[in-house]
Design a protein around this motif. Structure first.
Motif, PDB file in Angstrom:
ATOM      1  N   ASN A 180       0.812  -1.225   0.000  1.00 11.81           N
ATOM      2  CA  ASN A 180       0.000   0.000   0.000  1.00 11.81           C
ATOM      3  C   ASN A 180       0.847   1.278   0.000  1.00 11.81           C
ATOM      4  OD1 ASN A 180       0.806  -0.361   2.684  1.00 11.81           O
ATOM      5  ND2 ASN A 180      -0.904   0.856   3.453  1.00 11.81           N
ATOM      6  N   GLY A 181       2.137   1.136  -0.212  1.00  6.97           N
ATOM      7  CA  GLY A 181       2.995   2.304  -0.322  1.00  6.97           C
ATOM      8  C   GLY A 181       4.333   1.868  -0.883  1.00  6.97           C
ATOM      9  N   GLU A 182       5.074   2.794  -1.421  1.00  8.84           N
ATOM     10  CA  GLU A 182       6.343   2.453  -2.063  1.00  8.84           C
ATOM     11  C   GLU A 182       7.490   2.279  -1.078  1.00  8.84           C
ATOM     12  OE1 GLU A 182       6.360   4.348  -6.561  1.00  8.84           O
ATOM     13  OE2 GLU A 182       7.450   5.333  -4.941  1.00  8.84           O
ATOM     14  N   GLU A 183       7.506   3.091  -0.032  1.00  4.81           N
ATOM     15  CA  GLU A 183       8.664   3.145   0.858  1.00  4.81           C
ATOM     16  C   GLU A 183       8.834   1.855   1.666  1.00  4.81           C
ATOM     17  OE1 GLU A 183       5.981   5.114   1.161  1.00  4.81           O
ATOM     18  OE2 GLU A 183       6.569   7.106   0.475  1.00  4.81           O
ATOM     19  N   GLU A 184      10.078   1.525   1.957  1.00  4.87           N
ATOM     20  CA  GLU A 184      10.363   0.418   2.868  1.00  4.87           C
ATOM     21  C   GLU A 184       9.715   0.756   4.211  1.00  4.87           C
ATOM     22  OE1 GLU A 184      14.500  -0.639   3.115  1.00  4.87           O
ATOM     23  OE2 GLU A 184      14.125  -2.197   4.615  1.00  4.87           O
ATOM     24  N   PHE A 206      15.271  -8.127  -6.165  1.00  2.74           N
ATOM     25  CA  PHE A 206      14.109  -7.522  -5.511  1.00  2.74           C
ATOM     26  C   PHE A 206      14.121  -6.004  -5.711  1.00  2.74           C
ATOM     27  CE2 PHE A 206      12.149  -5.996  -1.363  1.00  2.74           C
ATOM     28  CZ  PHE A 206      10.851  -6.180  -1.799  1.00  2.74           C
ATOM     29  N   VAL A 207      13.046  -5.480  -6.310  1.00  2.00           N
ATOM     30  CA  VAL A 207      13.017  -4.042  -6.615  1.00  2.00           C
ATOM     31  C   VAL A 207      12.155  -3.240  -5.633  1.00  2.00           C
ATOM     32  CG1 VAL A 207      13.507  -4.403  -9.062  1.00  2.00           C
ATOM     33  CG2 VAL A 207      11.116  -4.308  -8.292  1.00  2.00           C
ATOM     34  N   GLY A 208      11.607  -3.897  -4.611  1.00  3.28           N
ATOM     35  CA  GLY A 208      10.859  -3.168  -3.582  1.00  3.28           C
ATOM     36  C   GLY A 208       9.357  -3.283  -3.738  1.00  3.28           C
ATOM     37  N   ASN A 209       8.653  -2.357  -3.100  1.00  4.55           N
ATOM     38  CA  ASN A 209       7.195  -2.385  -3.071  1.00  4.55           C
ATOM     39  C   ASN A 209       6.575  -1.865  -4.369  1.00  4.55           C
ATOM     40  OD1 ASN A 209       6.994  -3.336  -0.405  1.00  4.55           O
ATOM     41  ND2 ASN A 209       7.351  -1.278   0.413  1.00  4.55           N
ATOM     42  N   ILE A 210       5.459  -2.465  -4.738  1.00  2.00           N
ATOM     43  CA  ILE A 210       4.702  -2.045  -5.913  1.00  2.00           C
ATOM     44  C   ILE A 210       3.302  -1.653  -5.439  1.00  2.00           C
ATOM     45  CG2 ILE A 210       3.733  -2.791  -8.141  1.00  2.00           C
ATOM     46  CD1 ILE A 210       6.753  -2.715  -8.226  1.00  2.00           C
ATOM     47  N   GLU A 211       2.887  -0.432  -5.735  1.00  2.00           N
ATOM     48  CA  GLU A 211       1.549   0.014  -5.352  1.00  2.00           C
ATOM     49  C   GLU A 211       0.512  -0.450  -6.376  1.00  2.00           C
ATOM     50  OE1 GLU A 211       1.032   3.821  -3.104  1.00  2.00           O
ATOM     51  OE2 GLU A 211       2.645   4.386  -4.456  1.00  2.00           O
ATOM     52  N   GLY A 212      -0.749  -0.412  -5.950  1.00  7.01           N
ATOM     53  CA  GLY A 212      -1.844  -0.828  -6.829  1.00  7.01           C
ATOM     54  C   GLY A 212      -1.848  -0.110  -8.162  1.00  7.01           C
ATOM     55  N   ARG A 213      -1.490   1.167  -8.155  1.00  8.19           N
ATOM     56  CA  ARG A 213      -1.569   1.936  -9.403  1.00  8.19           C
ATOM     57  C   ARG A 213      -0.429   1.602 -10.353  1.00  8.19           C
ATOM     58  NH1 ARG A 213       0.306   6.297  -6.048  1.00  8.19           N
ATOM     59  NH2 ARG A 213      -1.842   6.957  -5.701  1.00  8.19           N
TER      60      ARG A 213
ATOM     61  N   ILE B 229      -5.860  -3.961   1.712  1.00  5.28           N
ATOM     62  CA  ILE B 229      -6.429  -4.383   0.433  1.00  5.28           C
ATOM     63  C   ILE B 229      -7.256  -3.256  -0.181  1.00  5.28           C
ATOM     64  CG2 ILE B 229      -8.488  -5.533   1.380  1.00  5.28           C
ATOM     65  CD1 ILE B 229      -7.898  -7.733  -0.694  1.00  5.28           C
ATOM     66  N   GLY B 230      -7.952  -2.485   0.664  1.00  7.05           N
ATOM     67  CA  GLY B 230      -8.758  -1.372   0.153  1.00  7.05           C
ATOM     68  C   GLY B 230      -7.906  -0.361  -0.586  1.00  7.05           C
ATOM     69  N   ASN B 231      -6.747  -0.065  -0.027  1.00 10.45           N
ATOM     70  CA  ASN B 231      -5.827   0.877  -0.664  1.00 10.45           C
ATOM     71  C   ASN B 231      -5.326   0.333  -1.995  1.00 10.45           C
ATOM     72  OD1 ASN B 231      -2.817   1.604  -1.170  1.00 10.45           O
ATOM     73  ND2 ASN B 231      -3.608   3.305   0.033  1.00 10.45           N
ATOM     74  N   GLY B 239      -5.419   3.457 -11.325  1.00 13.36           N
ATOM     75  CA  GLY B 239      -4.361   3.257 -12.306  1.00 13.36           C
ATOM     76  C   GLY B 239      -4.916   2.768 -13.631  1.00 13.36           C
ATOM     77  N   LEU B 240      -5.825   1.790 -13.528  1.00 11.63           N
ATOM     78  CA  LEU B 240      -6.407   1.227 -14.747  1.00 11.63           C
ATOM     79  C   LEU B 240      -7.311   2.247 -15.435  1.00 11.63           C
ATOM     80  CD1 LEU B 240      -6.225  -1.387 -16.287  1.00 11.63           C
ATOM     81  CD2 LEU B 240      -8.100  -2.303 -14.924  1.00 11.63           C
ATOM     82  N   ALA B 241      -8.060   2.989 -14.643  1.00  8.13           N
ATOM     83  CA  ALA B 241      -8.945   4.010 -15.218  1.00  8.13           C
ATOM     84  C   ALA B 241      -8.134   5.102 -15.914  1.00  8.13           C
ATOM     85  CB  ALA B 241      -9.836   4.609 -14.132  1.00  8.13           C
ATOM     86  N   ALA B 242      -6.984   5.432 -15.354  1.00  6.67           N
ATOM     87  CA  ALA B 242      -6.117   6.439 -15.996  1.00  6.67           C
ATOM     88  C   ALA B 242      -5.609   5.914 -17.335  1.00  6.67           C
ATOM     89  CB  ALA B 242      -4.943   6.781 -15.083  1.00  6.67           C
TER      90      ALA B 242
END
Lengths: 318, 318
Positions: A180-184, A206-213, B229-231, B239-242
């Protein structure tokens, strides 16, 4: 190649499953083992002209229903089509199994009949989603394991690495953690713990966190998550992509190129990873084209020897 | 009405925040309290002609950064803009606060300064997503709480019910649980436990599990999930809508109607529920239009008295 097809599983079984299998038989040199109710299969086969020498009916008298508990179904229904089909691999009579039936039952059959690869607690399902770079990213797990430990997410990463190396022919695939966020330091307790394991794992890119967008942003080749969220996110994308298709065709006459690539009938199937045999999970709502493509995926997994490739990655990194 | 605006929070602070606030001031009779660095705010104000009698600058010398721990920021930065702004509500000098800054800090400030409503452990953020019926569905929580207990999901349902009753004017809103399958018994351990609580809760119109693909299907008015999960799901949709917007405009010249409704700048803000004051969370990437709409959301929440409405639902059902 010999492919065991669970003819009884899926919303459109047996008709669409048989039709998809026949379509594959016509254009390949593979032998298809149609597993299920003999009478129903024969009835379906009467609808077509088919290459008899490369079709075999393997009788199975039972079916695991979608709402059944996989564990108890496996105990009670020894002659269920998915069990009979999976046993064909174990017996050396088939190279792969393809099913559109209960995912839980297929997973349980794979675990108990084929066995897990060394170092793997819970086999995950891998699915591919299109990205903006014109390629695909893999998501592991998309539904096999709803409650996960951090060590299991690490195993998903290793299996995803192996699978991406083979099918996408990547030297050292980029691995990301859905968060839910990029930062470690971001995430729920599972994600925070998994982040540490992934970061500390040798030979893992490993490239880190991936957000939903950023799921479509080509920031990584393999996105790791638990199967609960993986399933919800994948279905959400499919739902939204279907709306795009509907709205664009109705209002604008055609579909933007990117969204054509969301059509799951084209991919057809998602392999179970971490088990000692090729088992392809197809959508419950698969029709013949999706079944055809699921069988195609199975043959590619066999040709590319995904089982041994997974073993190699697990032996060298776990 | 008096509205406290955290001018220092957000990717485009202070310029876009001040611009959005002024836009609101021009077309309303509300007083806007611009909270932040006095010098910077005065510099921004020089760019515009503005209704001075309804603008006040409230000095705050510190800012909580996006990567700071909210708890420690709250301890160390007593003069942070989000803290000063939230204190204005407590002091009776403002009716609501609007911020595009760190969500964690805004949440922490709301909890410690305004306090939680009785019966609420963890305040959630509510967001709205368009549905195919031409209306909206609410999602609770979209990011405030990444590790949740089942009792907290029940509280989210009650708060979502109260909010939907007010803003969507529904008699008894339909509540759904985000899950990886439709059937009762599906889900991870949290979802299975939450299902039971939701089903047993009196006066709650619980309609069961909602799958990822049905988020737009108008199957319920309020979709309950944990904030992790909501986030991810919300950002994934955005992201998909964009991408839809980009692809449709580039390839087809315009956007299908459904997807115009995904533009978050039009909604502008998401209220924190379960706290004793109106606190509106805006996107970190908000520009003036989104800020304007966030302020609009704040005024609607005040006018509709969402705090007392939440208290009534909590008193009658918890």
């Amino acid at each position: 190649m010999r492919l065991a097809i669970d003819v009884m599983g899926g919303d459109y079984a047996p008709r669409e499953i048989v039709a998809g299998a026949l379509q594959w038989a016509e254009q390949s040199e593979d032998t298809l083992l149609l597993v299920g109710n003999e009478y129903l299969i024969k009835e379906e086969l009467q609808l077509y002209q088919y290459p008899t020498e490369r079709l075999e009916i393997i009788p199975a008298s039972q079916v695991v229903e979608m709402n059944e508990s996989p564990a108890s179904a496996l105990r009670k229904k020894k002659d269920a089509s998915i069990i009979v089909a999976t046993r064909l691999i174990q017996a050396g009579q088939a190279d792969a199994v393809v099913s559109c039936g209960s995912t839980g039952a297929q997973l349980a059959a794979a675990i108990f009949i084929l066995g897990r690869l060394e170092g793997i607690d819970r086999p995950p399902i891998v699915a591919s989603i299109p990205n903006q770079a014109g390629s695909y990213s893999l998501v592991v797990d998309v539904g096999a394991n709803v409650d996960c430990k951090a060590t299991q997410l690490l195993q998903f990463a290793l299996l995803g690495k192996a699978y991406a190396s083979i099918v996408m022919q990547l030297g050292n695939p980029r691995i990301g953690l859905l968060n839910n966020g990029e930062e470690e330091g971001k995430g729920n307790s599972l994600a925070i713990e998994a982040y540490k394991l992934l970061k500390d794992q040798k030979d893992l890119n490993f490239v880190g966190n991936i957000e939903g967008r950023d799921l479509f942003a080509d920031k990584c080749d393999v996105i790791v998550c638990d199967g609960f969220i993986g399933n919800i996110v994948l279905k959400n994308m499919e739902g939204l992509a279907a709306l795009v298709a509907q709205a664009c065709i109705a209002e604008l006459g055609r579909l933007p190129a990117f969204f054509e690539r969301f059509d799951y009938t084209r991919v057809g199937g998602a392999p179970l990873l971490g088990v000692n045999g090729v088992s392809i999970v197809c959508h419950g709502s698969s029709k013949r084209e999706a079944v055809f493509n699921g069988i195609k995926t199975a043959t590619e997994c066999v040709k590319k020897d995904i089982i041994n490739q997974q073993k190699i990655v697990l032996q060298t990194t776990v």
